[in-house]
Design an enzyme around this catalytic site. Structure first.
Site, mmCIF file in Angstrom:
data_model
loop_
_atom_site.group_PDB
_atom_site.id
_atom_site.type_symbol
_atom_site.label_atom_id
_atom_site.label_comp_id
_atom_site.label_asym_id
_atom_site.label_seq_id
_atom_site.Cartn_x
_atom_site.Cartn_y
_atom_site.Cartn_z
ATOM 1 N N GLU A 52 0.818 -1.224 0.000
ATOM 2 C CA GLU A 52 0.000 0.000 0.000
ATOM 3 C C GLU A 52 0.846 1.267 0.000
ATOM 4 O OE1 GLU A 52 -0.642 -2.605 1.979
ATOM 5 O OE2 GLU A 52 -2.757 -3.126 1.791
ATOM 6 N N PHE A 114 -11.767 -7.929 13.090
ATOM 7 C CA PHE A 114 -10.646 -8.313 12.226
ATOM 8 C C PHE A 114 -10.332 -7.174 11.252
ATOM 9 C CE2 PHE A 114 -9.085 -10.384 8.271
ATOM 10 C CZ PHE A 114 -7.847 -10.777 8.769
ATOM 11 N N GLN A 115 -9.079 -6.837 11.157
ATOM 12 C CA GLN A 115 -8.592 -5.748 10.302
ATOM 13 C C GLN A 115 -9.291 -4.417 10.593
ATOM 14 O OE1 GLN A 115 -8.360 -7.152 6.142
ATOM 15 N NE2 GLN A 115 -6.281 -7.836 6.599
ATOM 16 N N LYS A 164 -17.890 -1.190 5.296
ATOM 17 C CA LYS A 164 -18.325 -2.123 4.260
ATOM 18 C C LYS A 164 -19.839 -2.102 4.083
ATOM 19 C CE LYS A 164 -17.211 -6.756 2.617
ATOM 20 N NZ LYS A 164 -16.660 -8.082 2.964
ATOM 21 N N MET A 482 24.352 9.090 3.021
ATOM 22 C CA MET A 482 24.153 10.375 3.701
ATOM 23 C C MET A 482 24.395 10.223 5.199
ATOM 24 S SD MET A 482 23.638 13.500 3.097
ATOM 25 C CE MET A 482 22.618 14.171 1.778
#
Lengths: 584, 186
Positions: A52, A114-115, A164, A482
């Protein structure tokens, strides 16, 4: 038009009505209804990323190279938390993004389902605005408002969290044309009295300088045109931040190069010696100002910005003009012309004489000798071999990023995509994919270090799937360069954890992904290798083995003012005091 | 005015009427913020203060206009003049924020706070508490044979003073609302 539809269908309809062509995303349980609708249509293209974070950076690249908002679709929980880095990156660099996240059904919110994650809570500080939509009837209007907020005023990312059950439920669609008057309408026109005062300052100033930033690019191509006209007509020298490169052409007569920590000697010295700094769409970031107390001691500061909170945040402005850069520059040009197009010519001539002396210092000089490629040389050759091409550059974060800003020439806006504010390693690879999506026939090169590149290299899978021909130009010094440079300069060469042992074989990695791999280590082979890369019709991983201990100069050490720069040939030991060490 | 003679840090041409942006003096300011009463709006305001390291001395919030779903937040904050200007500008960036007023600089204003004190005791202590409550114009809103609950409104300093007096007289519990404020005049 049938105005009753499911939430999922409504999302697709709203995106179509906002002229969205591409969505970068990754599916999951909480966005299944939306993915089903994506399957059933052909107007909007979905790009399946591999992580993502990649979707966010790809959307940023798409947005910055087109001036249009980037759109992202990810699932709830981990999908949303993986989006956080990209959201923060877009917030700091003012990139317009519209991010849609799935959420568990409304009746399960708060149950540790969940999630489930508190997405609006987590992303509140890293978005310009965000929403949790609990009613399908509000969904379309919220999406339209999201696009409006992301793209107007100072642009930025917005996030819309959609449970949802809201996606499944039917509701009434609100087209953009039916939207009530918007509550968010930032001022775009500058105060004409203040603009007149600025014209007067320009007429009299003896040592003026334009200090421009990403705001010019965000304001649109027209703003860059106006900036060029004003700069050339007044003969005032111009420098820019990393985010503003290309607004004024690097080949332009008045160009001094980038300013700031790794900016050019002439640009920083001119800032320090100036009597009038005209800041256009930049925000006096700490990488730019050096020690704030000693910033441009003799200058009147004029600050043009669309965001009132940028004014007086770090450097107090003597004259502040709040408005869109394009509108303000247009009015400024009009006023200045109507007053007789005057400048203080004798003083300007003297000023340029002084600047030419600073330029003669040749701060970017380096010596390419022997059988090892200097990273600067690799970029100079890349510049020479691509300068006439329709070229877009993305970068990762680190030494290579600063060298790219120093040695590559940007003559047009929207051609450099880089993580300036947040400094996100792993930005460049996915960003280059987003740029290539928007400009399929152009040359897109990601300038990378091997450390940064490994952070999001999984996106090579995306490049292969969609035949995105981006070139991954890796300056491989086998070091986190760096950080290693800072350890050398202020931690007595104790190189703590800046060597990645066991790097992959990048050519074999290219094979594994099914793209082309090229390795070069001899300066004599470099040009041919770059030509091979450019000629290949597909993604290339270009492994350029470079000098391992090269440092990036010039450099304003942390805690020092503009006129105390370290040069490549200077003795760099003990150049940074303890107070500077905390500012790294 | 000759524009080239602007004093460094002068307020004349600044976005806001700064007194002296470089002053390091810590000032207390009372801000009132008109917001859309929507989910998370208070979290946005508070998150701004905690995220950017600003102070909140007192905070009150309630819906004031049901028809338009608007709330008014009153915040008392402290900081240098430059920080106070930043706070106001940053608040202005929040999308559901409609207006930010700095009552401290905008002119005379009234501020009031409501407080309740539970004081328990018997005999002389109890009489003294009641006598002081009368002087401070606090009302008794609950009483038992061993306790009073006093209610008073006033400036925060007055409430502080009353709390200080109640402490030796058996102060058990304190509840304060924080400051609500409004500009004087029309």
């Amino acid at each position: 038009m049938e105005r009753q539809m499911s939430g999922a269908k409504m999302i697709i309809q709203a995106l179509k009505d906002q002229d969205v062509e591409v969505v970068f995303g990754y599916p999951g349980g909480a966005v299944l209804p939306i993915y089903d609708e994506i399957f059933l249509q052909n107007d909007i293209r979905h790009i399946l990323v591999r992580h993502e974070q990649g979707a966010l950076h790809a959307a940023e690249g798409y947005a910055r190279s087109t001036g249009k908002p980037g759109v992202v679709l990810v699932t709830s929980g981990p999908g949303a938390t993986n989006a956080v880095t990209g959201l923060t990156d877009a917030l700091l660099d003012s990139i317009p993004l519209v991010v849609l996240t799935g959420q568990v059904p409304t009746f399960m919110i708060g149950n540790d389902a969940f999630q489930e994650a508190d997405t609006v809570g987590i992303t509140r500080p890293c978005t310009k605005h965000n929403w949790l939509v609990k009613d399908t009837n509000d969904l379309a209007a919220t999406i339209h408002e999201g696009f409006h907020i992301a793209t107007s005023g100072r642009p930025g990312p917005v996030l819309i969290d959609i449970p949802k059950d809201v996606q499944f439920a039917d509701g009434t669609y609100t087209p953009p044309t039916d939207m009530a008057k918007n509550r968010y309408n930032p001022v775009v026109k500058g105060d004409i009295e203040k603009i007149t005062a600025l014209a007067e300052l320009i007429e009299r100033a003896e040592k003026p300088i334009f200090y421009t930033g990403g705001g010019v690019i965000n304001s649109g191509v027209g703003a860059s045109q106006l900036l060029r006209e004003l700069t050339d007509a007044t003969g005032i020298p111009i420098t820019s931040t990393l985010m503003g490169l290309g607004a004024y052409p690097a080949s332009g007569e008045n160009w001094l190069g980038m300013l700031g920590m790794h900016g050019l000697y002439e640009a920083n010295m001119a800032m320090h010696g100036s009597d009038l700094i005209i800041c256009v769409g930049a925000r006096f970031d700490d990488r730019i100002t050096g020690r704030v107390e000693d910033f441009a001691p003799d200058a009147n500061i004029v600050h043009i910005d669309i965001d009132p909170s940028s004014i007086n945040k770090i450097i107090p402005a003597d004259l502040a003009i709040i408005g869109d850069v394009g509108h303000v520059l247009e009015d400024l040009l009009k006023v200045w012309k109507s007053r007789g197009r005057k400048t203080n010519k004798p003083a300007l001539k003297k000023w340029w004489g002084q600047i030419d002396e600073w330029k003669a210092r040749k701060c970017l000089a380096y010596t390419q000798k022997g059988k090892i490629i200097k990273p600067q040389y690799a970029l100079e050759r890349l510049q020479a071999l691509t300068q006439d091409m329709d070229r877009y550059i993305t970068t990762e974060v680190g030494q290579h990023q600063m060298w790219a800003a120093q040695y590559l020439k940007f003559d047009e806006p929207n051609r450099l995509m880089t993580s300036g504010g947040l400094g996100t390693m792993g930005y460049g690879t996915p960003s280059s994919m987003g740029v290539q999506m928007a400009h399929p026939d152009s040359l897109v090169i990601n300038i990378a270090g091997e450390g940064s590149w490994l952070m999001n290299m999984q996106e090579m899978g995306t490049a292969m799937q969609y035949r995105l021909r981006t070139k991954q130009f890796i300056l491989n010094n086998e070091r986190l360069g760096m950080v290693r440079q800072w350890q050398e300069l202020l931690h007595n060469e104790r190189y703590s954890e800046t060597w990645q042992e066991a790097l992959p074989d990048f050519v074999k990695l290219a094979d594994a992904f099914g793209c082309k791999g090229i390795r070069v280590s001899d300066p004599d082979d470099l040009d041919d290798a770059i030509k091979d890369m450019l000629a290949y019709d597909g993604p290339v991983i270009f492994d350029c083995l470079v000098e391992k201990h090269e440092n990036c100069f010039p450099m304003i050490p942390s805690g020092a003012p503009h006129n105390e720069m370290l040069m490549g040939d200077a003795n760099t030991q003990d150049a940074i005091g303890d107070s500077g060490a905390v500012l790294v | 005015m000759s524009v080239l003679n602007i004093k460094k840090g002068s307020s004349a041409h600044s976005a806001y009427d700064l007194k002296d942006p470089n002053s390091m003096v810590i000032e207390s300011h009372t801000l009132t913020i008109l917001v859309d009463n929507e989910a998370g709006v208070l979290a946005r305001v508070i998150g701004l203060f905690s995220g950017r390291g600003y102070n909140i001395e007192s905070l009150t919030v309630a819906e004031i206009n049901g028809e338009y779903h608007q709330s008014r937040i009153t915040i008392v904050t402290t900081g240098t003049p430059q920080v106070i200007e930043q706070i106001k500008a940053q608040l202005g960036r929040i999308i559901p924020v409609h207006k930010v007023h700095d009552l401290t600089v905008e002119g005379p204003y009234v501020e009031r706070e409501l407080a309740m004190f539970k004081v328990s005791g018997t005999g002389d202590q109890r009489v003294e508490a009641l006598r002081l409550a009368d002087i401070f114009r606090a009302n008794v809103v609950d009483s038992t044979l061993e306790s009073f609950v006093f209610e008073m409104t006033g400036k925060s300093e007055k409430i502080d003073a009353f709390a200080e007096l109640m402490r030796p007289l058996g102060l058990q519990e304190t509840a304060r609302t924080g400051v609500a404020a409004m500009a004087r005049g029309a």
